[in-house]
Scaffold this motif. Structure first.
Motif, PDB file in Angstrom:
ATOM      1  N   TYR A  21       0.559  -1.182   0.216  1.00 19.79           N
ATOM      2  CA  TYR A  21      -0.288   0.291  -0.125  1.00 19.79           C
ATOM      3  C   TYR A  21       0.737   1.124   0.444  1.00 19.79           C
ATOM      4  O   TYR A  21       0.449   2.439  -0.833  1.00 19.79           O
ATOM      5  N   ALA A  22       1.710   1.569   0.914  1.00 18.52           N
ATOM      6  CA  ALA A  22       2.804   2.668   1.020  1.00 18.52           C
ATOM      7  C   ALA A  22       3.427   2.896  -0.649  1.00 18.52           C
ATOM      8  O   ALA A  22       3.896   3.846  -0.966  1.00 18.52           O
ATOM      9  N   ARG A  23       3.976   1.649  -1.020  1.00 20.90           N
ATOM     10  CA  ARG A  23       4.803   1.882  -2.847  1.00 20.90           C
ATOM     11  C   ARG A  23       3.538   1.987  -3.195  1.00 20.90           C
ATOM     12  O   ARG A  23       4.396   3.118  -4.632  1.00 20.90           O
ATOM     13  N   SER A  24       2.140   1.586  -3.368  1.00 23.27           N
ATOM     14  CA  SER A  24       1.826   2.510  -4.587  1.00 23.27           C
ATOM     15  C   SER A  24       1.058   3.943  -3.883  1.00 23.27           C
ATOM     16  O   SER A  24       0.383   3.720  -4.831  1.00 23.27           O
ATOM     17  N   HIS A  25       1.154   4.158  -3.221  1.00 21.56           N
ATOM     18  CA  HIS A  25       0.374   5.423  -2.343  1.00 21.56           C
ATOM     19  C   HIS A  25       1.271   6.972  -2.836  1.00 21.56           C
ATOM     20  O   HIS A  25       2.434   6.145  -1.748  1.00 21.56           O
TER      21      HIS A  25
END
Length: 127
Positions: A92-96
């Motif tokens: 999630y952190a990588r994609s946002h």
């Protein structure tokens, strides 16, 4: 300060016993050699770095997605590995792109744990 591997291992053992699973049975379910699992629980080995391995362990323990126990397992693994984020939130952190912005805003405001908890509660209530 406690050995982070031992903290993770102790929690893993606690969850395994709570699930009523013996060491050998859990090792089989989670895809570990019993000796490696024993060493992991005793803090002699670090937690797996591979998020899929941690997921397999959590699934074998019957930990529900998003449960506090599952999150704590990921958090303790990240602490032991000195990883920047627990395995369950890394994708999630990588994609946002705004995740670092959110964290920096909290850091810039020097939010306390209590204030961060209030923010979490606000998000859970309103979104």
């Amino acid at each position: 300060m406690a050995n982070p591997n031992a903290v993770f291992g102790g929690y893993l053992r606690e969850l395994r016993l709570k699930a009523g699973c013996g060491l050998r049975r859990f090792a089989e379910l989670a895809g570990f050699q019993p000796s490696n699992l024993s060493n992991l629980e005793r803090g002699k080995l670090p937690p797996p770095r591979d998020p899929e391995r941690l997921e397999e362990m959590a699934d074998a323990l019957g930990l529900a997605e998003g449960s506090r126990e599952r999150q704590k397992l990921y958090d303790l693994a990240a602490q032991a590995q000195k990883a920047p984020l627990p395995a369950d939130v890394q994708p999630y952190a990588r994609s946002h792109q705004l995740v670092p912005v959110l964290l920096r805003a909290a850091q810039d405001k020097n939010l306390s744990d209590e204030e961060l908890q209030e923010l979490v509660q606000h998000i859970n209530k309103h979104y």
